[in-house]
Scaffold this motif. Structure first.
Motif, short mmCIF file in Angstrom:
data_model
loop_
_atom_site.label_atom_id
_atom_site.label_comp_id
_atom_site.label_asym_id
_atom_site.label_seq_id
_atom_site.Cartn_x
_atom_site.Cartn_y
_atom_site.Cartn_z
N THR A 9 89.23 9.34 34.98
CA THR A 9 88.39 8.10 34.98
C THR A 9 87.38 8.32 36.19
OG1 THR A 9 89.90 6.58 34.35
CG2 THR A 9 88.14 5.73 35.37
N ALA A 10 87.64 9.02 37.35
CA ALA A 10 86.88 9.22 38.21
C ALA A 10 85.86 10.31 38.10
CB ALA A 10 87.89 9.74 39.66
N ILE A 11 86.12 11.39 37.15
CA ILE A 11 85.16 12.28 36.91
C ILE A 11 84.43 11.68 35.86
CG2 ILE A 11 85.18 14.25 35.30
CD1 ILE A 11 87.17 15.76 36.78
N ARG A 12 84.44 10.76 35.04
CA ARG A 12 83.73 10.32 34.16
C ARG A 12 82.61 9.46 34.76
NH1 ARG A 12 88.42 9.99 31.09
NH2 ARG A 12 88.44 11.18 29.16
N GLU A 13 83.07 8.61 35.88
CA GLU A 13 82.18 7.88 36.67
C GLU A 13 81.19 8.84 37.19
OE1 GLU A 13 84.86 5.73 38.85
OE2 GLU A 13 85.35 4.10 37.20
N GLN A 14 81.75 10.06 37.91
CA GLN A 14 80.89 10.67 38.80
C GLN A 14 79.84 11.51 37.89
OE1 GLN A 14 81.08 10.93 41.72
NE2 GLN A 14 83.02 10.15 42.42
N LEU A 15 80.26 11.57 36.67
CA LEU A 15 79.31 12.61 35.32
C LEU A 15 78.39 11.48 34.95
CD1 LEU A 15 81.88 15.17 34.21
CD2 LEU A 15 80.17 15.36 36.09
N ALA A 16 78.54 10.16 34.90
CA ALA A 16 77.63 9.18 34.28
C ALA A 16 76.24 9.46 34.72
CB ALA A 16 78.40 7.75 34.37
N VAL A 17 75.23 9.91 34.15
CA VAL A 17 73.95 10.27 34.41
C VAL A 17 73.04 9.63 33.32
CG1 VAL A 17 72.26 11.97 34.90
CG2 VAL A 17 74.58 12.29 35.64
N THR A 18 72.05 8.75 33.71
CA THR A 18 71.00 8.33 33.05
C THR A 18 69.53 9.21 33.41
OG1 THR A 18 70.51 6.40 34.47
CG2 THR A 18 72.30 6.30 32.68
N HIS A 19 68.55 8.82 32.61
CA HIS A 19 67.55 9.26 33.23
C HIS A 19 66.27 8.48 33.12
CE1 HIS A 19 68.61 13.63 32.35
NE2 HIS A 19 69.13 13.08 31.55
N THR A 20 66.67 7.38 33.43
CA THR A 20 65.69 6.29 34.06
C THR A 20 65.70 5.82 35.59
OG1 THR A 20 67.48 4.47 33.18
CG2 THR A 20 65.78 5.13 31.50
N THR A 21 64.72 5.99 36.36
CA THR A 21 64.70 5.66 37.59
C THR A 21 63.46 4.68 38.09
OG1 THR A 21 64.80 6.47 39.86
CG2 THR A 21 63.89 7.81 37.81
N ASP A 22 63.94 3.76 38.99
CA ASP A 22 62.85 3.23 39.61
C ASP A 22 62.69 3.36 40.99
OD1 ASP A 22 63.22 0.42 37.36
OD2 ASP A 22 61.69 1.86 37.22
N HIS A 23 63.53 4.55 41.38
CA HIS A 23 63.72 4.92 42.83
C HIS A 23 63.30 6.32 43.25
CE1 HIS A 23 65.71 0.85 42.98
NE2 HIS A 23 66.28 1.16 41.93
N SER A 24 62.49 6.85 42.40
CA SER A 24 62.27 8.41 42.71
C SER A 24 61.94 8.80 44.32
CB SER A 24 61.14 8.83 41.55
OG SER A 24 59.86 8.13 41.97
N GLU A 25 61.17 7.65 44.93
CA GLU A 25 60.78 8.10 46.31
C GLU A 25 62.20 8.15 47.14
OE1 GLU A 25 57.84 6.47 49.97
OE2 GLU A 25 57.82 5.63 47.91
N LEU A 26 62.78 7.09 46.74
CA LEU A 26 64.29 7.16 47.74
C LEU A 26 65.13 8.45 47.27
CD1 LEU A 26 66.71 6.18 49.37
CD2 LEU A 26 67.37 4.82 47.38
N TYR A 27 65.02 9.00 46.16
CA TYR A 27 65.97 10.11 45.95
C TYR A 27 65.34 11.31 46.43
CZ TYR A 27 67.88 6.74 42.20
OH TYR A 27 68.15 5.93 41.43
N GLN A 28 63.97 11.31 46.29
CA GLN A 28 63.43 12.44 47.14
C GLN A 28 63.63 12.41 48.41
OE1 GLN A 28 61.85 15.22 45.79
NE2 GLN A 28 61.97 14.50 43.54
N ASP A 29 63.65 11.56 49.09
CA ASP A 29 63.96 11.50 50.66
C ASP A 29 65.45 11.78 50.78
OD1 ASP A 29 61.54 10.42 51.37
OD2 ASP A 29 62.05 8.11 51.28
N LEU A 30 66.32 11.45 49.78
CA LEU A 30 67.63 12.08 49.90
C LEU A 30 67.75 13.60 49.90
CD1 LEU A 30 69.55 9.13 48.13
CD2 LEU A 30 69.20 9.43 50.61
#
Length: 297
Positions: A9-30
């Motif tokens: 279950t944990a692996i499935r949660e960790q691997l859940a990836v979508t391709h929609t984002t409204d937070h690209s600036e935050l992600y680039q900062d990280l």
């Protein structure tokens, strides 16, 4: 590479990836913070690698932690804390922060493997890496894998693509072969357990798998293996017994390059395996591995 198993279950949660984002600036900062931390860690463990260092045993006689693992993890944590002091950081070696469900002013949780492929590092064998991933609500949004012996740094943000040394990665998708033909010529990477008993069972799976594919590669780092899928250096990668710090960054990098990344056995709630491959190859290889019992070793 971590030896602590995550649940299916944990692996499935960790691997859940979508391709929609409204937070690209935050992600680039990280990602920038991960880059600063990784640069320091690479300088510590690779550029200024000492001639000797202390080595201790963990789960078995073949599972080690070195003082360089610990020093690298400490450096990475300090860099993250300097930029984002409220974030929780979960590292392989100290595992501080495992109570990350506690109240926190930040939604960001970091997963750090300071040297993924410690055995390679001990032997001064190429193929170890520094792996850093940032997650929000259990989903990896920024990931970096630094492979210093090959001078490659892989990066990705959720919905922002995958890169190696700033060159965008795009998975090879053969159009002139069927999925069955692709499977028969696939170069597949994998890894093995630190437990001798489990390795014996894994060896039996490999013996049955080998005649049905091109060949097997065992590189020694889950993070590098996943990036190798992203970069087209192998066609697929599977392994069981991983923890989030092993695969969180690499799984995002592979996914953003166009790979399909998911559970080794989708029909079981107990599986702890991961599979990454081209979408054309993923289904047939997953079916074959399940038939061979790869997820149940």
């Amino acid at each position: 590479m971590g030896h602590n198993s995550a649940t299916g279950t944990a692996i499935r949660e960790q691997l859940a990836v979508t391709h929609t984002t409204d937070h690209s600036e935050l992600y680039q900062d990280l990602l920038h913070i991960a880059s600063v931390a990784a640069q320091g860690a690479v300088e510590l463990i690779y550029t200024n690698r000492p001639s000797s260092f202390q080595i201790e045993q963990k789960s078995s006689a073949t599972d080690h932690v070195t003082e360089m693992d610990l020093a690298s993890e400490d450096l990475i944590k300090r860099v993250i804390a300097a930029h984002r002091p409220e974030d929780v950081v979960i590292g392989e070696e100290t595992q501080a922060g495992l109570n990350h469900n506690r109240e926190s002013a930040s939604e960001v949780v970091w997963f750090v493997d300071p040297i993924d492929g410690t055995t390679n590092y001990v032997y001064n064998l190429p193929g170890y890496a520094v792996s850093i991933a940032a997650q929000i609500d259990g989903q990896t949004v920024a990931g970096l894998v630094a492979d210093p012996t090959h001078s490659r740094t892989f990066t990705a943000t959720l919905g922002g693509g995958s890169f190696c040394n700033l060159e965008q990665l795009q998975l090879n998708r053969p159009t002139d072969r069927s999925s069955e033909e692709f499977l028969a010529t696939a170069l597949v990477a994998t890894g093995f357990s630190y437990s001798a008993e489990r390795r014996a069972r894994q060896g039996k799976v490999i013996a049955e798998l080998l005649p049905k594919i091109r060949d097997i590669r065992r590189l020694g780092s889950a993070a590098v293996d996943l990036c190798s899928v992203a970069g087209g250096r192998v066609d697929a990668y599977f392994e069981v017994g991983l923890s989030a710090w092993d695969f969180a960054a690499g799984a995002l990098i592979a996914t953003e390059a166009g790979a399909q990344v998911g559970s080794l056995d989708p029909g079981s709630t107990e599986t702890e395996g991961i599979l990454a491959a081209s979408p054309l190859l993923f289904g047939p290889l997953q079916e074959l591995l399940c038939m061979l019992g790869a997820a149940r070793v």
